[in-house]
Design an enzyme around this catalytic site. Structure first.
Site, PDB file in Angstrom:
ATOM      1  NE  ARG A   1      26.313 -62.935  -8.817  1.00  0.00           N
ATOM      2  CZ  ARG A   1      26.525 -61.999  -7.899  1.00  0.00           C
ATOM      3  NH1 ARG A   1      26.047 -62.138  -6.687  1.00  0.00           N
ATOM      4  NH2 ARG A   1      27.219 -60.920  -8.205  1.00  0.00           N
TER       5      ARG A   1
ATOM      6  CD  GLU B   1      22.292 -56.699  -1.342  1.00  0.00           C
ATOM      7  OE1 GLU B   1      21.770 -57.301  -2.280  1.00  0.00           O
ATOM      8  OE2 GLU B   1      23.519 -56.557  -1.236  1.00  0.00           O
TER       9      GLU B   1
ATOM     10  CG  ASP C   1      28.849 -59.905  -3.321  1.00  0.00           C
ATOM     11  OD1 ASP C   1      27.711 -59.968  -2.804  1.00  0.00           O
ATOM     12  OD2 ASP C   1      29.065 -59.525  -4.478  1.00  0.00           O
TER      13      ASP C   1
ATOM     14  CG  HIS D   1      20.410 -57.660  -7.779  1.00  0.00           C
ATOM     15  ND1 HIS D   1      20.219 -58.456  -6.673  1.00  0.00           N
ATOM     16  CD2 HIS D   1      21.576 -56.972  -7.524  1.00  0.00           C
ATOM     17  CE1 HIS D   1      21.202 -58.263  -5.797  1.00  0.00           C
ATOM     18  NE2 HIS D   1      22.035 -57.374  -6.294  1.00  0.00           N
TER      19      HIS D   1
ATOM     20  CG  HIS E   1      21.324 -53.273  -3.662  1.00  0.00           C
ATOM     21  ND1 HIS E   1      22.544 -52.668  -3.424  1.00  0.00           N
ATOM     22  CD2 HIS E   1      21.612 -54.485  -4.182  1.00  0.00           C
ATOM     23  CE1 HIS E   1      23.514 -53.493  -3.804  1.00  0.00           C
ATOM     24  NE2 HIS E   1      22.981 -54.608  -4.255  1.00  0.00           N
TER      25      HIS E   1
END
Ligand code: GLA
Length: 390
Positions: free
Chosen positions: A116, A355, A287, A141, A215
């Site tokens: 982000r 990632e 996350d 992304h 991803h």
């Protein structure tokens, strides 16, 4: 390096419109890489699928649409081979309305900026740039049409390091609001040491943020086989970057000590995921970006980032990277609305992503390592995934 070109009949079949059926059946196999048609994009262009394997039965398929890893088949401890990444077996799966709506980025290359950017805005050399706010108030992304949705120029190859595909994409100056024409090359190499190397290079005509990643969602028991909460995860990180309720880092680098974010010893993903913790509430689940431990002077060198083991299959995934961070995403937004290759729905937390990256929102965070690529410099990043079973 030995370049492999498509056979003349296939090129012809691909070039002649109205002959999709013929092209569908056409397969070009040169050296260790087989090329076939994966599907047709709404604008009429064809996406291709590249298949390659190694000496120990690891098989991989990549499409030039989004650079997506479509399948990755590896043996378990008894030698049984399963596909360990989430995805679809045709291009339509990746183009469907349901897929675009939930936008999980299955297996795709992410760019120009992975994760982000707060408020879809950053200022560089006195100029403010506005990007798409495609994730609540933020940019995620790469925007509305990130590198995950473009057709890359692909060249399969096979050399003494393994087999794979070189993908190139030129992102125009101003594309998705970013400054500078960015020339990107990503090389996937599947080697006989059971490694997948993903190497990223880029150059630009103007200063621009760049943060490229991959991803893939893994389920080491096999995609579609259920929850990933029993997988044991180790992340080589003493700290992580806590976020606000829109998943933008606050700027703090926080110790993992005594928190559910301490994965320095292998721990089941599900063990602490439901603990009462504000950061887990924001996820909801994991996350978060982890700050990888890196010996002094090893900037830009491969360091161990993560290791995941799955008890039933015995499969082990190890990840090493040149990047300073890794986003651990526990598949919190998967909700069963998408059905994958095995015909089974991808429910909540049935895949996880790791990632490798620079930290989220770095263009707005002075305390984070810079993601700005200057003209004349080359962006370089490499991540190596190692597959085994015990
Ligand atoms: C990243 C983000 C998540 C989510 C997934 C894809 O991991 O941090 O919030 O967007 O990609 O759904």
């Amino acid at each position: 390096m030995k370049w492999i070109t498509l056979s003349a009949p296939l090129v012809l079949a691909l070039a002649v419109s109205g002959q999709a059926a013929a092209a569908d059946n056409a397969k070009a196999s040169t050296g260790a890489v087989t090329t076939s048609v994966f599907g047709t994009l709404p604008d009429g262009r064809q996406a291709r699928l590249y298949r390659f394997s190694n000496a120990h039965g690891i098989e991989m398929a990549v499409t030039d649409y989004g650079g997506i890893i479509v399948s990755l088949r590896t043996p378990d401890s008894s030698g049984d081979v399963d596909d360990i990444v989430l995805g679809f077996d045709s291009l339509e799966g990746y183009l469907s309305d349901a897929y675009r709506k939930s936008n999980p980025y299955f297996g795709a290359l992410i760019g120009r900026y992975g994760n982000r950017i707060a408020g879809g805005q950053f200022t560089l050399d006195g100029q403010t740039y506005n990007l798409a706010k495609n994730n609540g108030p933020n940019h995620l992304h790469g925007g509305n049409k990130g590198f995950n949705q473009v057709l890359w120029n692909a060249k399969p190859f096979s050399n003494d390091k393994g087999a794979g595909v070189i993908l190139k994409y030129v992102s125009a100056d101003g594309e998705e609001g970013y400054p500078g024409k960015l020339d990107v090359t990503v090389t996937y190499t599947l080697g006989d040491q059971d490694t997948l190397s993903v190497e990223y290079n880029a150059t630009t005509t103007k200063a621009t943020p760049v943060n490229l990643t991959q991803h893939s969602y893994f389920n080491l028991e096999g995609e579609g086989s259920g929850s990933i909460l029993d997988h044991r995860l180790m992340i080589n990180a003493d700290a992580f970057t806590p976020v606000d309720d829109t998943l933008i880092p606050t700027g703090e680098i926080r110790s993992v000590e005594g928190t559910p974010f301490d994965f320095r010893q292998a721990t089941a993903i599900g063990k602490r995921i439901d603990e009462d913790n504000t950061q887990l509430e924001y996820g909801p689940g994991y996350d978060h970006n982890f700050v990888l431990n890196r010996p002094d002077g090893s900037k830009g060198e491969l360091v161990q980032a993560a290791r995941v083991t799955e008890p039933d299959s015995g499969r082990i995934l190890e990840i090493a990277t040149t990047e300073p961070g890794i986003q651990f995403y526990s598949g919190n937004f998967l909700d069963g609305t998408l059905t994958g290759k095995s015909g089974r729905a991808y429910g909540h937390r049935t895949g996880f992503a790791l990632e490798t990256q620079h930290f989220p929102d770095s263009p707005n965070q002075d305390g984070f390592p810079s993601t700005i690529l200057e003209p004349g410099d080359t962006y370089h990043s490499r991540t190596v995934y190692t597959f085994s079973a015990r």
